[in-house]
Design an enzyme around this catalytic site. Sequence first.
Site, PDB file in Angstrom:
ATOM      1  N   CYS A   1       0.799  -1.226   0.000  1.00 32.51           N
ATOM      2  CA  CYS A   1       0.000   0.000   0.000  1.00 32.51           C
ATOM      3  C   CYS A   1       0.832   1.277   0.000  1.00 32.51           C
ATOM      4  CB  CYS A   1      -0.988  -0.029   1.150  1.00 32.51           C
ATOM      5  SG  CYS A   1      -2.206  -1.332   0.904  1.00 32.51           S
TER       6      CYS A   1
ATOM      7  N   HIS B   1      -2.559   9.108   5.563  1.00 32.66           N
ATOM      8  CA  HIS B   1      -2.905   7.778   5.043  1.00 32.66           C
ATOM      9  C   HIS B   1      -4.379   7.510   5.360  1.00 32.66           C
ATOM     10  CE1 HIS B   1      -2.421   3.672   3.755  1.00 32.66           C
ATOM     11  NE2 HIS B   1      -2.836   3.225   4.924  1.00 32.66           N
TER      12      HIS B   1
ATOM     13  N   GLU C   1      -1.044   6.869  13.126  1.00 33.13           N
ATOM     14  CA  GLU C   1      -0.681   7.996  12.288  1.00 33.13           C
ATOM     15  C   GLU C   1      -0.735   9.310  13.064  1.00 33.13           C
ATOM     16  OE1 GLU C   1      -3.273   8.164   8.926  1.00 33.13           O
ATOM     17  OE2 GLU C   1      -1.721   9.175   7.772  1.00 33.13           O
TER      18      GLU C   1
ATOM     19  N   LYS D   1      -9.283   9.195   1.472  1.00 31.31           N
ATOM     20  CA  LYS D   1      -9.852   7.837   1.437  1.00 31.31           C
ATOM     21  C   LYS D   1     -11.289   7.845   1.943  1.00 31.31           C
ATOM     22  CE  LYS D   1      -5.523   5.244   1.807  1.00 31.31           C
ATOM     23  NZ  LYS D   1      -4.534   6.263   2.212  1.00 31.31           N
TER      24      LYS D   1
ATOM     25  N   HIS E   1      -9.844   3.111  -0.416  1.00 30.14           N
ATOM     26  CA  HIS E   1      -8.429   2.734  -0.327  1.00 30.14           C
ATOM     27  C   HIS E   1      -8.107   1.815  -1.502  1.00 30.14           C
ATOM     28  CE1 HIS E   1      -4.566   1.621   0.908  1.00 30.14           C
ATOM     29  NE2 HIS E   1      -4.791   1.122   2.107  1.00 30.14           N
TER      30      HIS E   1
ATOM     31  N   PHE F   1       1.014  -2.833   4.388  1.00 31.18           N
ATOM     32  CA  PHE F   1       1.397  -4.187   4.772  1.00 31.18           C
ATOM     33  C   PHE F   1       2.881  -4.385   4.448  1.00 31.18           C
ATOM     34  CE2 PHE F   1      -2.937  -6.588   4.567  1.00 31.18           C
ATOM     35  CZ  PHE F   1      -3.436  -5.719   5.497  1.00 31.18           C
TER      36      PHE F   1
END
Lengths: 420, 86, 411
Positions: A169, A309, A320, A341, A346, A405
């Site tokens: 990602c 993010h 975050e 997002k 996403h 990930f």
Amino acid sequence: MSRTAVITGIGVVAPGGVGRENFWALLTEGRTATRSISLFDATGFRSRIAAECDFDPAEHGLSPQEVRRMDRAAQFAVVGTREAVLDSGIALDRVPPHRIGVSIGSAVGCTMALEREYVVLSDGGQRWNLDHGYAVPHLYGHMVPSTLAVEVAWQVAAEGPVALVSDGCTSGIDAVGHGAQLIADGAADVVLAGATDAPLSPITSACFDAIRATSPRNHDAEHASRPFDAERDGFVLGEGAAVLVLEERGAARARGARVYGELLGFASRSNAFHMTGLKPDGREMAEAITAALARARRNPDDVGYVNAHGSGTKQNDRHETAAFKRSLGDHAYRVPVSSIKSMVGHSLGAIGAIEVAACALALDRETVPPTANLRTRDPECDLDYVPLTAREHRADTVLSVASGFGGFQSAMVLGRGDAA
Amino acid sequence: MTEFVLQDLKRLLKSCAGVDEAVDLDGPVADTSFGDLGYDSLALFELLGRVRREYGVDLPDDALTETSTPKVAVDVIGGRIARSGG
Amino acid sequence: MLPDTTIAFTGLGVIAPTGSSLEEHWASVLKGRSGIGPITRFDPTPYPVRLAGQVTDPAVAEAVPGRLVPQTDWWTHMALVAAQEAVRDAEVDPAALPEYEMAVVTASSSGGTEFGQREIERLWRDGPDHVGAYQSIAWFYAATTGQLSIRYGMRGPCAVLAGEQAGGLDALGHARRLARADCRLVVTGGTDASLSPYGLVAQLPTGLLSTVDDPDRAYLPFDVNASGYLPGEGGAVLIAEELGAARARGRADGYGVLLGYAAGFDPPPGSTRPPALERVLGEALRDAGLGPSEVDVVFADAMGVPGPDLAEARAISAVFGPRGVPVTAPKTLTGRLYGGGAALDAVTALLALRDGVVPHTVGPERLAPGCDIDLVVDRPRELPLRHAVVLARGYGGFTSAVVLGRAAPTS
């Protein structure tokens, strides 16, 4: 003499409307493109919502053979490339082909086509040994994600360095960072940089169901992506692509190009902790931010907007928020932070490039996109997340971050195109 | 009546999540937390998936955490199977 | 060239059809012992391609940490074991180095092919809730880099580059880029494992695979009877250290250094422009600051497909002169390893530099017309070697070259 990459063209394929201007309209109006999945029958899945693109490849100029050859992710990338090149006004035929490079990110490559063809070859999963008589001619192109960079390279007849960056990602932001590096290194003068993913197929949904990562808010798809909201319950899958034309700053100025923004600094770090888990302290993301700011020769106080993010998982939002406080200090409380997002979902590897595109537009148009669906505060997420409504705001420096990930954390610092 | 005992749990763990080299799963581990045995949240999702497929019972996502122990897991899973009339 | 601008390879690890350790691989290569054989991982009888280079040594699977076995694909298993050898070989303790100055950069081409096929099968045969929790971290192309980063506590800028067979060289080039910025140590290279039914069937329509059923005659690059290549699995992991850092801990220049790297791309289909290889080769030499006469051996991409073979032979001849440099392709013993292929070639080249011997190419007997190269065949050729070039091309047009040196220049 250092070489800085600048953004002179932007192409976007995103949920809620294909094309850069439709994308920007969606963001600045604070609309959401999340809905019940229509691309496949999601009956029996835990999460049945996604941010889908209404995308007709023929309408966007793809020929029948291109449509047959390309997975949906490749189609997105090619349409985004064409828009970006047109937008930049660059005459690519006047650039030596070996000075044109490509850097495309993708987390899951040609998953849709791979799964679709597998179902045929295995006759619905009924045989491990497949019937190769049903193999389509370009099947190998679906198996290797590098095809996505190949298709972009062919569009612009690039003969310079071509890369497919697949860092999960963070692929998108990393691919743009890699493209900027190719220009800084002198390996290319023009780079088509961006990312694409089209993961909306049963196997992707099933694998995120299995780890309870995606939102099960099936009754309320429109409001399912809720980064930083106390009622969030996972991320909402999306799809799309963004491709940028990057040029060396001096060359772009010499040809009188419109410059959306400059790529001033990029850095990435890894948490070496867990493939999916994040420690709440946000340490590695903070390290990436600090390193990117140092490369950009900017101070934390210079940051005028943070594109988060903001995936909408509890773990991410806290991680975050901690990372921003750790890296920006008290300034974290003063700077607007938002997650697009909440509106476009996403799209795994693609979203990082889509977010860089949003940052460039935010710089250029002096407007910060909001975080949609943020109605209930989470006491642990106590920054200014620009809830619901876009904000007119002139920033000289913006920060975009991504987390993925593998434990990867990346940060990019952009500056205004009209900076002295 | 389907029984679910510690041996069943160990069998499932070994096959779906593997065993850490530093751990003797056949030793006295009933009261050691999954985290200390090297099993993370993904391993526990995998375990619950296997329980669902083999025993036909669904457990809530948060039924087991890294601080749970095999003994607790046997109680939770076994209890659920018993209630389902398995 | 300043000594702090390059990387030295201080540790190597190999898992390949030719052996499941560095020295086993090297011994096989020098003896011409092939790892090509009938596919046993699944029943290949329905397919026109039934041969491959497989990793069959049971010790490889046994060496994978127990908890990682079920959560990673065979491609990652091989990388974990190769990395273990490489780290040990480098005599480096990652825990003792600054965490943000170590990174992992691998090449991948088809990801967790077999793992993914199994999970998609479960989904379509049994339903979505039969897909396991590990599909989300095993199938995607970044799985290997992520697992290696976690295993060794490397918190620097990790990455994955996919360029099919060229990806391995791009990973080495990227490792140097990172070393020039802020990394002192990069775990790099790559592995791949495409030998599941889907991995093989997907390749059949390219028409590039050899359907010859004789393991000794199926993969014959540059030969008049070239009929395509064979697939293989495995690859190599290299520990790349910033040269100053390597010397500071007494590793001198390791097995050798990366002196030059360049990458380019072929023109689109239908173009009349020439392929990129000759230009990229020239750029890599310029990057290394070397003239053609200073290169002692070329490890060819050697696709085994007549057109690409001829194009490669011409590019080599154009730069070095007809039969101007020894050329070899030990990959006939393993098949093409995609994400692992170029990394393994680079390792083999470093061993050649170390021992002063050019391994031979097993298979080809008579060069195809126009392939005017000095292909080393029959037996290894002992030569004082200073510099080696490795070439790689990836499906679609990826073209990369590296120049490796026995030691960094002293000036």
